[in-house]
Enzyme design. Structure first.
Site, mmCIF file in Angstrom:
data_model
loop_
_atom_site.group_PDB
_atom_site.id
_atom_site.type_symbol
_atom_site.label_atom_id
_atom_site.label_comp_id
_atom_site.label_asym_id
_atom_site.label_seq_id
_atom_site.Cartn_x
_atom_site.Cartn_y
_atom_site.Cartn_z
ATOM 1 N N GLY A 150 0.955 -1.182 -0.182
ATOM 2 C CA GLY A 150 -0.028 0.042 0.040
ATOM 3 C C GLY A 150 0.816 1.225 0.115
ATOM 4 O O GLY A 150 2.094 1.201 0.292
ATOM 5 N N GLY B 181 -0.212 8.632 2.881
ATOM 6 C CA GLY B 181 0.504 10.033 3.298
ATOM 7 C C GLY B 181 1.582 9.659 4.453
ATOM 8 O O GLY B 181 2.194 10.179 5.000
ATOM 9 N N GLY C 253 3.498 6.787 4.143
ATOM 10 C CA GLY C 253 4.514 6.236 3.221
ATOM 11 C C GLY C 253 4.210 4.901 2.353
ATOM 12 O O GLY C 253 2.922 4.567 2.512
ATOM 13 N N ILE C 254 5.124 4.221 1.854
ATOM 14 C CA ILE C 254 5.008 2.971 1.091
ATOM 15 C C ILE C 254 5.272 1.981 1.892
ATOM 16 O O ILE C 254 6.296 1.869 2.845
ATOM 17 C CB ILE C 254 5.825 2.929 -0.271
ATOM 18 C CG1 ILE C 254 5.527 4.366 -1.219
ATOM 19 C CG2 ILE C 254 5.519 1.534 -1.041
ATOM 20 C CD1 ILE C 254 6.447 4.170 -2.343
ATOM 21 N N VAL C 255 4.501 0.791 1.940
ATOM 22 C CA VAL C 255 4.406 -0.247 2.602
ATOM 23 C C VAL C 255 4.659 -1.360 1.636
ATOM 24 O O VAL C 255 3.932 -1.778 0.811
ATOM 25 C CB VAL C 255 3.202 -0.581 3.684
ATOM 26 C CG1 VAL C 255 3.586 -1.872 4.488
ATOM 27 C CG2 VAL C 255 2.933 0.551 4.311
ATOM 28 N N ASP D 223 -5.314 8.114 15.727
ATOM 29 C CA ASP D 223 -5.816 7.504 14.550
ATOM 30 C C ASP D 223 -6.290 6.141 14.526
ATOM 31 O O ASP D 223 -5.968 5.277 13.378
ATOM 32 C CB ASP D 223 -4.689 7.753 13.313
ATOM 33 C CG ASP D 223 -5.298 7.849 11.744
ATOM 34 O OD1 ASP D 223 -6.450 8.064 11.827
ATOM 35 O OD2 ASP D 223 -4.524 7.463 11.158
#
Length: 719
Positions: free
Chosen positions: A424, A427, A429-431, A544
């Site tokens: 994924g 906002g 970061g990329i995982v 969150d």
């Protein structure tokens, strides 16, 4: 009425001005006060003053203005749980506008007076939890508006009269915990078109179960006939009841085979326990007419008996066919190996030297199953002699891989060479999912190429996060720091997020999340969040909480993810914020387009939407409450107000809708997720979780409970 007149004359002689001041309804109520033994605590009547003009300000009394009458009339009596001992006076029947009589939880004795049913406006009678005796008067159904009759937990006796068929408006009939006996007459139930609840448990009824119970088309919840002496077979007609009805037929003398049609298909074995002569599914007791299961010995004997009809040996043509198929399979495998070899050789963009940047940018080729650095992070190609791993410090071009969990060791080169797949991008970061050489998968989040001058602050923050160890929180295992690259390595959770479990991959409601699983997820998430709040020195605030940040393993054990990321990203200086969709730290599913609720974060508490507000633990409590409501109702937070601008936040729409439903006493089936209606045996558990969710979503943060209290309350549900 003679007693009433004598009582009135007595009061008149004691106080000549009394009859002039108090209304007739007040006189009737004073009969109730006089019927209570003086040994009882009569503080419930402390405001009952015979010198008042009307009783409308007396405790437990409600009045209403009625057309044609100058004085307000009594419409409700609610004196419950006061441990009052006495009898119910017949004078209450003179309250012709009385709608609701609630005297439960006291010690009233004697029989129910027949004159009570002269109060023809009565629609609710709650006398449960007393010591009443005698029969159920047939004249109870002379009340044309009677909807609720709860006489449970008394000592009432005798048989049920067929006159119950005249209670056509009756919605709830609860007679459990009494001494009623005899057979239940036929012909009652087809007339009760509005009956929603029927509980005849813990009595002494005998005979067969009436077949016409199957005509109760409005019944919901549990048909409770347990702990009686019913005998004979279970009528097949009960299968005509709505599919949402659960049976409780335990502890009777029922016999024969359990029917296998209609509503019976939705029942579990507990519905039929302790009926020794009952057999068939879902019980483990087979019926005698069913063929016995074969034993392993029988199966072995059958396997050793030669088949005289089979041909011995294989035909020559069949042998040739097998040989050709084997040769074709070997050829296909050989071609596949050659293809993979040339594919890897020609893959010039994949540098597997362990040098270069981690991850990649959009529009570039991703070599899944090959190596990480084949996916450059900007438009320029990665130079092969740049970067590399070292134990260098924090801020220069040299990178450092630091293991937080000392038992979790691997080399940077191993990480860079491992197979990687994008999970994924958001906002946060990329995982990626990375499979190490030992076969262990991990989740790696690339925070970006921000400021490289705050290493010590970053390391201190991440060490604090790394000390958080709880079965329901994603474990952070290691991190990589370089001036132009920051990576977080955490456990990989293999079954996606709660968001995908609730809404499915397509965003539509899921049909594979039963109540027991939802309760398990709620309890585990609450434990993890309570640990974050109170069971570590840092006293974290997540800030969150939402379904995409609650990950699930293959056993649907929940894991809270992404806590502390906002702070880390701020230190890393990437400029990313949490305004984007959930990052799925440790998650397993490919990136799913978030719902509108998650894009604008409709899980935020009302005070969290104010500019300049700082996160608090009560924010997390509110967000968790909204998640509970979403699991209970199957509805997204913004569902009920499609015309409302999401910029203003529509979270409260779901909260207000549920709260309003409870205030108006709507049926639980109107609010609960339709997928759960087949599990109505869990109605009490669902109701308890609703109450927990409403407490969490109180508008005033000071009124909301601590997360530890919420977790303890949830853990008591279903145990």
């Amino acid at each position: 009425m003679k007693l009433f007149l004598l009582f009135f004359l007595f009061l008149l002689l004691q106080n000549p001005n009394f009859a002039i001041s108090l209304s007739p309804d007040g006189l009737s109520l004073l009969a109730l006060k006089s019927a209570v033994d003086q040994t009882s605590d009569v503080s419930a009547f402390s405001t009952w003053n015979e010198n008042d003009t009307d009783p409308c300000h007396w405790s437990g009394i409600s009045c209403m203005n009625v057309a044609g009458y100058s004085d307000p009339r009594v419409v409700a009596i609610a004196i419950s749980g006061q441990n009052l001992r006495g009898y119910i006076p017949s004078e209450l029947g003179a309250l012709i506008f009385l709608r609701r009589l609630n005297l439960h939880g006291n010690r009233f004795y004697g029989s129910i007076p027949l004159q009570l049913f002269n109060a023809t406006s009565l629609h609710s009678i709650f006398l449960y939890g007393n010591n009443l005796s005698g029969p159920l008067p047939p004249s109870v159904c002379h009340l044309p508006r009677l909807q609720n009759l709860d006489l449970s937990q008394n000592s009432l006796s005798g048989s049920l009269s067929s006159d119950l068929a005249n209670c056509r408006q009756l919605q709830r009939l609860v007679l459990s915990g009494n001494k009623f006996s005899g057979e239940i007459p036929d012909g009652i139930w087809p007339n009760l078109d509005n009956l929603v609840q029927l509980d005849l448990s813990s009595n002494e009824f005998n005979g067969s179960i009436p077949a016409d119970l199957g005509d109760l088309k409005s019944l919901s919840g549990t048909l409770n006939l347990s702990f009686n002496h019913f005998s004979g077979e279970i009528p097949r007609s009960l299968g005509r009841l709505p599919v949402t009805v659960s049976f409780d037929l335990r502890h009777n003398n029922l016999s024969g085979q359990i029917p296998q049609a209609g509503t019976f298909e939705n029942q579990g074995p507990t519905a039929f326990l302790n009926n020794p002569s009952l057999c068939g599914f879902p019980l483990q007791t087979p019926c005698s007419g069913n063929p016995p299961k074969s034993s392993p010995v029988d199966q072995q004997n059958r396997e050793t008996v030669p088949d005289t009809n089979s041909k011995k040996g294989l035909k020559p043509g069949f042998i040739i066919l097998i040989a050709v198929a084997d040769a074709a399979g070997v050829a296909v495998i050989g071609l596949l190996i050659v293809y993979i070899y040339w594919k890897r050789k020609d893959s010039g963009s994949c540098s597997c030297t362990g040098k270069g940047k981690f991850g990649g940018g959009e529009g570039k080729k991703f070599c899944s199953g090959a190596c990480w650095n084949s996916f450059p992070s900007n438009d320029s190609e990665v130079e092969s002699d740049k970067g590399g791993s070292s134990s260098g410090g924090g801020g220069g071009g040299e990178g450092e891989l630091v293991a937080i969990d000392k038992g979790f060791t691997f080399e940077l080169d191993e990480l860079l060479r491992a197979s990687a797949y994008v999970l994924g991008k958001s906002g946060l970061g990329i995982v990626y999912k990375v499979v190490l050489n030992n076969g262990v998968p991990v989740a790696v989040r690339r925070l970006g190429e921000g400021d490289g001058q705050r290493y010590k602050e970053f390391a201190a923050e991440i060490q604090a996060i790394g000390r958080v160890k709880h079965p329901n929180i994603v474990r952070l295992r290691a991190y990589y720091w370089a001036a132009d690259e920051k990576l977080l390595i955490s456990d990989f959770i293999s079954n996606g997020s709660l968001a995908s479990a609730i809404r499915g991959k397509s965003g539509q409601p899921s049909t594979t999340l039963p109540w027991s699983t939802r309760l398990k997820i709620a309890k585990g998430t609450a434990r993890g969040l309570a640990y974050l709040h109170e069971c570590n020195p840092r006293k974290f605030v997540h800030g969150d909480i939402k379904p995409s940040n609650i990950l699930l393993d293959t056993d649907f054990q929940p894991y809270i993810s992404d806590f502390g990321l906002n702070r880390l990203i701020s230190i890393a200086g990437d400029g990313a914020t949490s305004s984007g969709p959930g990052g799925l730290m440790g998650g397993a599913l490919p990136y799913i387009k978030p719902s509108p609720a998650e894009r604008v974060n409709n899980y935020k508490a009302p005070e969290a939407r104010l500019a300049g507000s700082r996160p608090t633990q009560k924010w997390d409590v509110y967000s968790f409450g909204v998640v509970l409501l979403e699991m209970l109702t199957g509805k997204a937070p913004e569902f009920s107000s499609p015309t409302t601008s999401t910029a203003t936040g529509a979270t409260s729409d779901l909260v207000r809708w549920v709260r309003k439903g409870f205030e108006e006493e709507n049926l639980l089936s109107e609010m609960v997720d339709p997928m759960l209606l087949k599990e109505v045996h869990a109605k009490k558990e669902v109701l308890a979780v609703f109450h927990a969710a409403l407490a969490c979503t109180e508008p005033d943060p000071e009124v909301r409970p601590r997360m530890k209290t919420v977790s303890e309350n949830l853990d008591r549900i279903g145990t």
